[in-house]
Write a protein that holds these residues in place. Structure first.
Motif, short mmCIF file in Angstrom:
data_model
loop_
_atom_site.label_atom_id
_atom_site.label_comp_id
_atom_site.label_asym_id
_atom_site.label_seq_id
_atom_site.Cartn_x
_atom_site.Cartn_y
_atom_site.Cartn_z
N ASP A 183 1.07 -0.93 -0.01
CA ASP A 183 0.17 -0.12 0.04
C ASP A 183 1.13 0.96 0.30
OD1 ASP A 183 -2.53 -1.46 -0.12
OD2 ASP A 183 -2.60 -1.46 1.81
N VAL A 184 2.07 1.55 -0.81
CA VAL A 184 2.89 2.66 -0.98
C VAL A 184 1.80 3.93 -1.95
CG1 VAL A 184 4.90 1.65 -0.22
CG2 VAL A 184 3.56 1.40 -2.60
N ASP A 185 1.82 4.47 -2.02
CA ASP A 185 1.71 6.26 -2.24
C ASP A 185 2.66 6.12 -4.21
OD1 ASP A 185 -0.66 7.30 -1.66
OD2 ASP A 185 0.95 6.69 0.43
N LEU A 232 4.95 -3.50 -8.53
CA LEU A 232 2.65 -3.22 -9.36
C LEU A 232 2.55 -4.01 -7.92
CD1 LEU A 232 3.14 -4.39 -12.87
CD2 LEU A 232 2.25 -2.26 -11.95
N GLY A 233 2.87 -4.85 -7.62
CA GLY A 233 1.87 -5.59 -6.49
C GLY A 233 2.42 -4.93 -4.80
N ASN A 290 -4.72 3.28 -7.42
CA ASN A 290 -4.67 4.58 -8.27
C ASN A 290 -2.65 4.80 -7.86
OD1 ASN A 290 -5.15 5.99 -9.93
ND2 ASN A 290 -6.07 7.28 -8.42
N GLY A 291 -1.94 4.13 -7.20
CA GLY A 291 -0.59 4.32 -6.78
C GLY A 291 -0.30 4.46 -8.44
N VAL A 328 -2.82 0.76 -11.87
CA VAL A 328 -1.07 1.83 -11.72
C VAL A 328 -1.00 2.79 -12.22
CG1 VAL A 328 1.21 1.81 -10.95
CG2 VAL A 328 -0.20 -0.20 -9.82
N ASN A 329 -0.55 3.73 -12.41
CA ASN A 329 -0.04 4.95 -12.67
C ASN A 329 1.43 4.80 -13.28
OD1 ASN A 329 -2.84 6.70 -13.10
ND2 ASN A 329 -2.41 6.38 -11.17
N TYR A 330 1.53 4.32 -14.51
CA TYR A 330 2.96 4.65 -14.72
C TYR A 330 3.68 4.71 -16.09
CZ TYR A 330 6.46 1.89 -17.49
OH TYR A 330 8.34 1.94 -17.84
N ALA A 331 5.32 5.23 -15.15
CA ALA A 331 5.51 6.01 -16.48
C ALA A 331 7.22 5.74 -16.31
CB ALA A 331 5.37 7.29 -16.43
#
Length: 310
Positions: free
Chosen positions: A206-208, A224-225, A230-231, A250-253
């Motif tokens: 549960d990290v942001d 990812l896990g 929405n982190g 997850v918002n990835y970049a």
């Protein structure tokens, strides 16, 4: 002028320290007499041919894009800086680099060097600290009270990221080797995970935000896990499919750092108020640029490697 450069892409043997043409400036540029230049992993990735087929560079190519030094010349359209000013800069990766006696660069990305830092310390800052700042703020949108996991917290980017995250008021979980635990915790990390002994997935949830300041070991996909719905997940090196991350909510970049005078000024404020510290791993002469790159490729540096030019 003397410069560390390549005439072809390839392994460490392609790196030459020798004479290249001194750059000339356009009306919007300044010429900096380089005092020191930073060494970063991107240097050897580009040497290896990371951008070989992109048409980005012309050979011979001077490597290294961090610099500190003194302005020697200014273009006709340049305002705000003048010859004799002590400055530092992260120069665009698309242009000629800084491991040389001179570098020409657009004036709008050049900032006044922190007064409390030497030229060597200043050269260790721009690329790594800007990367950390942009990853955590522009890309990661980290807020006070949030939780962030920083991979490779002892590296050049990672140790700045720990410090900046704490400055922003975040709870910081840091990964690194046990031998560097004290170094990492000394920058204010709240929790430490020895990546050689423990799988971080067993200890983190549960990290942001996850900031992967390292590649390999499937670390981006594994992260990812541990992210809350929405982190955010920001990667410097390895890529994953964006849709795969979206399916995990997850918002990835994968980010590329941008040159920024405003960012360097923010970092200077933090340095001058002792909210940010610079750690130098080692200093090499320009003649020993090959040894500096070998050290960088070993991935065993604690802090930044710097080349003293003059």
């Amino acid at each position: 002028m003397k410069a560390a450069h390549i005439k072809q892409y390839g392994n460490i043997d392609t790196l030459i320290v020798g004479e290249v043409s001194k750059p000339s400036i356009t009306a919007s540029q300044v010429l900096i007499k380089v005092k020191a230049a930073g060494v970063n992993p991107v240097d050897f990735h580009i040497r290896n041919g990371m951008l070989k087929d992109s048409g980005t560079h012309e050979l011979p190519l001077v490597l290294g894009w961090d610099a500190s030094g003194v302005i020697s010349e200014v273009g006709d359209l340049v305002t705000g800086v003048k010859p004799g000013d002590e400055v530092f800069v992260y120069a665009p990766l698309t242009e000629q680099g800084a491991q040389a006696e001179y570098i020409a660069v657009n004036a709008d990305v050049v900032a006044i060097k922190p007064k409390s830092l030497s030229f060597i310390e200043s050269a260790a800052v721009p690329l790594a600290a800007l990367t950390a700042l942009q990853a955590l703020t522009a890309h990661g949108q980290l807020q006070k009270g949030q939780k962030v996991l920083i991979h490779n917290a002892s590296g050049g980017v990672g140790n700045f990221a720990v410090q900046i995250a704490k400055h922003l008021g975040a709870h910081v979980i840091a990964t690194g080797s046990e031998a560097k635990k004290d170094f990492i915790m000394g920058f204010g990390a709240d929790e430490f995970i020895d990546y050689k002994q423990d799988d971080f997935e067993q200890h983190v949830k549960d990290v942001d935000l996850v900031f992967a300041a390292v590649g390999g070991n499937n670390i981006v996909e594994r992260s990812l896990g541990v992210i809350k719905p929405n982190g955010r997940l920001i990667s410097l090196l390895d890529e994953i499919d964006e849709q795969f991350a979206k399916d995990k909510n997850v918002n990835y970049a994968r980010m590329l750092v941008e040159p920024s005078k405003a960012g360097l000024n923010k970092i200077t404020d933090m340095l001058e108020s002792n909210q940010l510290k610079v750690t130098i791993d080692s200093v090499y002469s320009l003649d020993d640029a090959k040894q500096a790159m070998i050290k960088s490729e070993s991935a065993r540096a604690t802090g930044k490697i710097v080349i003293e030019v003059s």
